[in-house]
Design a protein around this motif. Structure first.
Motif, mmCIF file in Angstrom:
data_model
loop_
_atom_site.group_PDB
_atom_site.id
_atom_site.type_symbol
_atom_site.label_atom_id
_atom_site.label_comp_id
_atom_site.label_asym_id
_atom_site.label_seq_id
_atom_site.Cartn_x
_atom_site.Cartn_y
_atom_site.Cartn_z
ATOM 1 N N ILE A 1 39.252 47.678 50.401
ATOM 2 C CA ILE A 1 40.130 46.883 50.405
ATOM 3 C C ILE A 1 41.613 46.382 50.766
ATOM 4 O O ILE A 1 41.689 47.269 51.320
ATOM 5 C CB ILE A 1 40.634 47.337 48.602
ATOM 6 N N ARG A 2 41.592 45.623 50.554
ATOM 7 C CA ARG A 2 42.930 45.109 51.364
ATOM 8 C C ARG A 2 44.090 44.421 50.466
ATOM 9 O O ARG A 2 43.405 43.162 49.687
ATOM 10 C CB ARG A 2 42.889 44.485 52.319
ATOM 11 N N TYR A 3 45.306 44.184 50.710
ATOM 12 C CA TYR A 3 46.066 43.838 50.085
ATOM 13 C C TYR A 3 46.775 42.431 50.700
ATOM 14 O O TYR A 3 46.921 42.748 51.917
ATOM 15 C CB TYR A 3 47.371 44.863 49.872
ATOM 16 N N PRO B 1 43.701 45.068 38.309
ATOM 17 C CA PRO B 1 42.359 44.369 38.983
ATOM 18 C C PRO B 1 41.619 45.186 39.197
ATOM 19 O O PRO B 1 40.524 44.780 39.323
ATOM 20 C CB PRO B 1 43.337 44.218 40.255
ATOM 21 N N ARG B 2 41.628 46.382 39.594
ATOM 22 C CA ARG B 2 40.677 47.428 40.251
ATOM 23 C C ARG B 2 39.138 47.817 39.146
ATOM 24 O O ARG B 2 37.853 47.937 39.702
ATOM 25 C CB ARG B 2 40.693 49.070 40.403
ATOM 26 N N LEU B 3 39.606 47.204 37.648
ATOM 27 C CA LEU B 3 38.701 46.749 36.784
ATOM 28 C C LEU B 3 37.777 45.880 37.524
ATOM 29 O O LEU B 3 36.365 45.708 36.430
ATOM 30 C CB LEU B 3 38.871 46.558 35.142
ATOM 31 N N PHE B 4 38.195 44.613 37.910
ATOM 32 C CA PHE B 4 36.994 43.610 37.896
ATOM 33 C C PHE B 4 35.807 44.218 39.438
ATOM 34 O O PHE B 4 35.737 42.763 40.153
ATOM 35 C CB PHE B 4 37.596 42.332 38.060
ATOM 36 N N LEU B 5 36.332 45.254 40.513
ATOM 37 C CA LEU B 5 36.137 45.285 41.363
ATOM 38 C C LEU B 5 34.231 45.737 41.304
ATOM 39 O O LEU B 5 34.251 46.385 39.804
ATOM 40 C CB LEU B 5 36.646 46.590 42.215
ATOM 41 N N PRO C 1 35.715 36.119 52.121
ATOM 42 C CA PRO C 1 34.799 35.883 50.719
ATOM 43 C C PRO C 1 34.704 35.890 49.555
ATOM 44 O O PRO C 1 34.869 35.938 48.603
ATOM 45 C CB PRO C 1 32.920 36.086 51.444
ATOM 46 N N ASN C 2 35.224 37.458 49.545
ATOM 47 C CA ASN C 2 35.635 37.829 48.403
ATOM 48 C C ASN C 2 37.003 38.549 47.997
ATOM 49 O O ASN C 2 37.986 38.907 48.965
ATOM 50 C CB ASN C 2 35.340 39.836 48.675
ATOM 51 N N ILE C 3 38.142 37.835 47.356
ATOM 52 C CA ILE C 3 39.289 37.004 46.658
ATOM 53 C C ILE C 3 39.294 37.535 45.288
ATOM 54 O O ILE C 3 38.384 36.826 44.249
ATOM 55 C CB ILE C 3 39.364 36.181 47.474
ATOM 56 N N GLY D 1 35.633 42.679 52.904
ATOM 57 C CA GLY D 1 35.880 43.888 52.172
ATOM 58 C C GLY D 1 36.608 42.667 50.806
ATOM 59 O O GLY D 1 35.954 41.582 50.568
ATOM 60 N N THR D 2 36.777 43.411 49.671
ATOM 61 C CA THR D 2 37.716 43.212 48.807
ATOM 62 C C THR D 2 38.994 42.622 48.978
ATOM 63 O O THR D 2 39.450 43.524 49.803
ATOM 64 C CB THR D 2 37.626 42.844 47.351
#
Length: 451
Positions: free
Chosen positions: A252-254, A241-245, A211-213, A183-184
């Motif tokens: 999504i994880r943090y 940052p959600r604008l860039f998803l 792979p997605n950071i 995920g992201t």
């Protein structure tokens, strides 16, 4: 300040004593029961009454009143006496170790301060260890213990201490625990440019796991970081940052710096010791050709001697700019002033620096143009600095760097306790000095190293 009173309160709690006038800081310190010396005018007021020393409302506040109207100078000796009284070490190490550390937390802080200030860092570290062992739920003690372990190179133990703290929680986010993840991953770094550079250096080591950071950083670093790690999306702090998803983004994880440290420490090559910041080659050649034209047949030595973040109560991390006129300057070397603190200098200090033996490139405003600062650093043959942002930037580029530290200060966890090498940066050498107020001696020793 007024927009973020919660952070002000947190800073006040970190202090052993607050010296202030009768303002909101004084009231906040009193409510938090932090020792405070409040300077009050000769005329009484209902808040501070007509007391001279004791305060009716706050038990931790000491009042120092003018002896006559408009005369502040007369109270300086009393302020000095009150500070001396508060900074005396009230209990011994044995007393602290045999009693409840929470009840004596302020005493413990003073004991640690005095041990470091006397150069007995081993004693200070032992005080923190005993207090932490007695109460491992105390966040302040845990962070202090982890910092000591990091500086000693005991990375796994330090991370275990930090992991024992209550986990951060973010609404709608799951914390990443170092597993492979398709995920992201949203990463938030420490809000300080030098530490952002330091911790971002962990991302290449864990990139194969996620792979997605998307990484939130100071906006001034976005261009530099994006060139160095093009597969990571760097977002200026303050933007959502959600604008860039992407629309098809999976789970999504943090992650904070702790999760990055924890994941990277599981790898065989920890700490990662590879320079990772990539400087634009055209920019590097521009500055290199410029300096070689100005100083033909000379080695180019970058210097930075100021730090805006000093340890409370300890000797400054900054050096006297007299070091520029020491034996560092020679017929075979050209010194380039790469200090970025112009906004902190008075007109007299700026004039003084103009007469020193270091060239200041006025075309670069360092902290507003970090990519040009990085290019300047990469154009140098060597770089000499104190512990500041440029130290981390130069080391992350791979510039041969000497970091000058004071023996009086507590060991900084990212520079460690050794006198020569650094666990995190392969191109950094460490030099420690007992007396930062002798720049000629420091310059002479550093000059020998350059020779």
């Amino acid at each position: 300040c007024f927009e973020d009173i919660e952070s002000v309160a947190a800073l006040i709690k970190l202090c052993d004593c607050i010296l202030t006038v009768g303002n909101f800081t004084a009231h906040l310190a009193g409510c938090l029961q932090v020792n405070a010396i409040v300077l009050v005018p000769y005329s009484p007021s209902w808040r501070w009454s007509d007391c001279d020393r004791g305060c009716l409302w706050y038990s931790s506040v000491v009042l120092v009143r003018q002896q006559n109207a408009e005369n502040w100078r007369s109270i300086i000796p009393r302020v000095s006496n009150e500070l001396s009284r508060l900074m005396q070490m009230p209990v011994s190490l044995q007393q602290i170790s045999n009693t409840d550390p929470i009840a004596h937390l302020s005493d413990l802080k003073l004991a640690v301060f005095h041990a470091h200030n006397n150069g007995d860092h081993a004693l200070a570290i032992e005080i923190v260890k005993r207090a932490y062992d007695a109460d491992k739920s105390n966040v302040a003690l845990a962070r202090a213990r982890a910092a000591n372990l990091f500086s000693a190179g005991e990375f796994r133990e330090a991370i275990d201490v930090l992991r024992s703290l209550p986990a951060a929680t973010k609404k709608n986010y799951r914390m990443w625990r170092g597993e492979r993840f398709d995920g992201t991953l949203l990463v938030t770094l420490e809000p300080n440019v030098g530490e952002e550079i330091f911790f971002a250096g962990l991302i290449p080591a864990i990139k194969h796991l996620c792979p997605n950071i998307i990484c939130i950083v100071d906006g001034r670093l976005v261009t530099l970081f994006s060139r160095s790690l093009p597969s990571v999306r760097f977002v200026p702090r303050g933007l959502n940052p959600r604008l860039f998803l992407s629309r098809d983004a999976l789970e999504i994880r943090y992650a904070t710096t702790l999760e990055l440290l924890d994941a990277a420490s599981q790898l065989s090559s920890f700490p990662p010791r590879k320079p990772w910041i990539i400087v634009n080659e055209a920019d590097r050649l521009f500055f290199r050709n410029k300096y070689e034209a100005l100083f033909p047949q000379k080695r180019i030595i970058g210097v930075s001697w100021l730090s805006s973040r000093d340890f409370y109560g300890f000797q400054s991390k900054s050096l006297d700019p007299v070091i520029l006129d020491s034996s560092l300057s020679s017929a075979s070397r050209a010194l380039i002033n790469l200090d970025y603190h112009d906004e902190y200098l008075t007109n007299d200090q700026e004039s003084d620096l103009e007469n020193r033996c270091a060239f200041k490139d006025s075309s670069v405003i360092a902290m507003s143009d970090l990519k040009s600062l990085a290019a300047q650093l990469s154009a140098c043959d060597e770089f000499i600095c104190v512990s500041n942002t440029t130290a981390h930037l130069a080391a992350s580029i791979g510039v041969c760097t000497t970091v000058v530290l004071s023996n009086i200060m507590p060991p900084l966890w990212h520079w460690g306790q050794r006198d020569t090498t650094c666990d995190w940066y392969p191109t950094v050498s460490i030099r420690r000095f007992s007396n930062f107020r002798n720049p000629e001696h420091i310059g002479a020793i550093l000059s020998q190293g350059l020779s």
